[in-house]
Design an enzyme around this catalytic site. Structure first.
Site, PDB file in Angstrom:
ATOM      1  CG  ASN A   8      -1.745   1.244   1.325  1.00  0.00           C
ATOM      2  OD1 ASN A   8      -1.618   1.804   0.917  1.00  0.00           O
ATOM      3  ND2 ASN A   8      -2.777   1.298   2.012  1.00  0.00           N
ATOM      4  CG  HIS A  11       1.181   6.279   4.323  1.00  0.00           C
ATOM      5  ND1 HIS A  11       0.443   7.115   4.627  1.00  0.00           N
ATOM      6  CD2 HIS A  11       1.349   5.540   5.431  1.00  0.00           C
ATOM      7  CE1 HIS A  11      -0.874   6.496   5.944  1.00  0.00           C
ATOM      8  NE2 HIS A  11       0.011   5.563   6.599  1.00  0.00           N
ATOM      9  CG  HIS A  51      -8.254   3.603   0.993  1.00  0.00           C
ATOM     10  ND1 HIS A  51      -8.270   3.924   2.034  1.00  0.00           N
ATOM     11  CD2 HIS A  51      -9.300   4.782   0.071  1.00  0.00           C
ATOM     12  CE1 HIS A  51      -9.775   4.102   2.352  1.00  0.00           C
ATOM     13  NE2 HIS A  51     -10.248   3.922   1.179  1.00  0.00           N
ATOM     14  NE  ARG A  53     -10.109   8.584   3.690  1.00  0.00           N
ATOM     15  CZ  ARG A  53      -9.896   7.359   5.013  1.00  0.00           C
ATOM     16  NH1 ARG A  53      -9.323   6.971   5.088  1.00  0.00           N
ATOM     17  NH2 ARG A  53     -10.810   7.738   5.368  1.00  0.00           N
ATOM     18  NE  ARG A  57      -8.009  11.516   5.207  1.00  0.00           N
ATOM     19  CZ  ARG A  57      -8.624  11.131   5.749  1.00  0.00           C
ATOM     20  NH1 ARG A  57      -7.842  10.191   6.950  1.00  0.00           N
ATOM     21  NH2 ARG A  57     -10.006  11.149   6.672  1.00  0.00           N
ATOM     22  CD  GLU A  78      -6.348  -0.372   1.274  1.00  0.00           C
ATOM     23  OE1 GLU A  78      -6.595  -1.573   1.761  1.00  0.00           O
ATOM     24  OE2 GLU A  78      -6.739   0.872   1.434  1.00  0.00           O
ATOM     25  CB  THR A 109     -17.772  -3.195  17.638  1.00  0.00           C
ATOM     26  OG1 THR A 109     -17.940  -4.904  17.226  1.00  0.00           O
ATOM     27  CG2 THR A 109     -18.948  -2.709  18.025  1.00  0.00           C
ATOM     28  CD  GLU A 159      -7.186  -6.723   3.699  1.00  0.00           C
ATOM     29  OE1 GLU A 159      -6.312  -5.878   1.783  1.00  0.00           O
ATOM     30  OE2 GLU A 159      -6.015  -5.625   4.571  1.00  0.00           O
ATOM     31  CG  HIS A 198      -5.174  -1.160   9.453  1.00  0.00           C
ATOM     32  ND1 HIS A 198      -5.319  -0.365   8.832  1.00  0.00           N
ATOM     33  CD2 HIS A 198      -4.927  -0.743  10.541  1.00  0.00           C
ATOM     34  CE1 HIS A 198      -5.575   0.506   9.271  1.00  0.00           C
ATOM     35  NE2 HIS A 198      -4.375   0.131  10.521  1.00  0.00           N
TER      36      HIS A 198
HETATM   37  N1  PXP Z   1      -5.809  -2.649   4.440  1.00  0.00           N
HETATM   38  C1  PXP Z   1      -6.588  -1.693   4.765  1.00  0.00           C
HETATM   39  C2  PXP Z   1      -7.997  -2.576   3.817  1.00  0.00           C
HETATM   40  C3  PXP Z   1      -5.715  -0.476   4.783  1.00  0.00           C
HETATM   41  O1  PXP Z   1      -7.218   0.004   3.925  1.00  0.00           O
HETATM   42  C4  PXP Z   1      -5.214  -0.420   5.211  1.00  0.00           C
HETATM   43  C5  PXP Z   1      -4.390   1.170   5.848  1.00  0.00           C
HETATM   44  O2  PXP Z   1      -4.855   1.756   6.576  1.00  0.00           O
HETATM   45  C6  PXP Z   1      -4.561  -1.356   5.101  1.00  0.00           C
HETATM   46  C7  PXP Z   1      -4.401  -2.431   4.755  1.00  0.00           C
HETATM   47  C8  PXP Z   1      -2.246  -1.245   5.131  1.00  0.00           C
HETATM   48  O3  PXP Z   1      -2.184  -1.050   6.452  1.00  0.00           O
HETATM   49  P1  PXP Z   1      -1.052  -0.683   7.352  1.00  0.00           P
HETATM   50  O4  PXP Z   1      -0.735   1.403   6.712  1.00  0.00           O
HETATM   51  O5  PXP Z   1      -0.903  -0.177   8.893  1.00  0.00           O
HETATM   52  O6  PXP Z   1      -0.291  -1.311   6.971  1.00  0.00           O
END
Ligand code: PXP
Length: 252
Positions: A8, A11, A51, A53, A57, A78, A109, A159, A198
């Site tokens: 991903n 960033h 992603h 959004r 952002r 995403e 939750t 996922e 995540h």
């Molecule tokens: N999976 C999803 C659905 C996400 O939205 C993200 C980014 O928040 C990630 C995985 C990757 O998470 P991380 O950046 O904490 O590795």
């Protein structure tokens, strides 16, 4: 088959937007999302995740289009379950679309998508995305009802949300690992492809190796953080090398 790594790169866009959000026509926009994707590929990434959004952002529409066009790797988009984003996805045609929550009311939750509470609208979206040739994944907590609902409404993949696992310690963490273990087993038995993501990093990834039936880890934050010091290519290589140990033989 070995465990795949989806990288991903959101960033990278976060950093670029920190400087150029107000000046998108500046002669040089850095860091480059495309270069990040190509470097991730050179390091062994199996797919690239962006992603886009609703509030744009970090990733912009053109970032996703550029990566789709120029990077010869599966693209995982995403997106939120909104008409605008689904139209965007159908036009972009990524290989995979992972529906994620962006608003409080779509969240369970624990923090995954509330499939049970949004059955009909998700079913419609899944059909629309699949008609455009896109395979659909749902980002959910490892909960029996959410996993069964994902299979019922026709998603190809789920996922599993590992964010809670990543934030807990001790016994709570052990029970999270077990929950992920049973969720992956259930998803697999229902014919779903099971990914996870995540909050995964080099310090906690080994604990997830007890969770069998996983196809891919989706990792972002730690890879981009690490790349500040060793570069994206090496950060991805380092993660891939560790992932060769998957799966571990038994639960602790
Ligand atoms: N999976 C999803 C659905 C996400 O939205 C993200 C980014 O928040 C990630 C995985 C990757 O998470 P991380 O950046 O904490 O590795």
């Amino acid at each position: 088959m070995s465990l795949l790594l989806g990288v991903n790169i959101d960033h990278v866009a976060t950093l670029r937007q920190a400087r150029y959000a107000m000046n998108p026509e500046a002669p040089i926009l850095e860091p480059s999302v495309l270069e990040a994707a190509l470097e991730a590929k050179a390091g062994g990434a199996d797919s690239i995740t962006v992603h886009v959004r609703e509030d744009r952002r970090h990733m912009q529409d053109d970032d996703a289009r550029l990566v789709r066009r120029e990077v010869d790797l599966p693209l995982n988009l995403e997106l939120a379950n909104t008409a605008e984003m689904v139209d965007f996805a159908c036009d972009l045609k990524p290989d995979f679309a992972c529906l994620v929550p962006e608003k409080r009311e779509e969240v369970t939750t624990e923090g995954g998508l509330d499939v049970v509470g949004n059955l009909e609208s998700l079913r419609k979206t899944i059909t629309e995305l699949q008609s455009a040739g896109i395979q659909v994944s749902l980002f959910i907590d490892s909960e029996e009802d959410q996993i069964k609902a994902a299979a019922d409404i026709g998603a190809e993949m789920i996922e599993l949300h590992t964010g809670t696992f990543a934030l807990t310690t001790g016994e709570e963490r052990q029970s999270e690992i077990k929950r992920l273990y049973f969720g992956a087993e259930l998803g697999n038995s229902l014919g779903l492809g099971v990914n996870a993501g995540h909050g995964i990093h080099l310090e906690n990834i080994n604990e997830l190796f007890y969770v069998k039936n996983l196809k891919e880890f989706n990792i972002g934050h730690t890879l981009i953080s690490r790349s500040l010091f060793i570069g994206i290519r090496s950060a991805v290589e380092e993660m891939k090398a560790v992932m060769l140990e998957y799966p571990s033989q038994s639960m602790k």
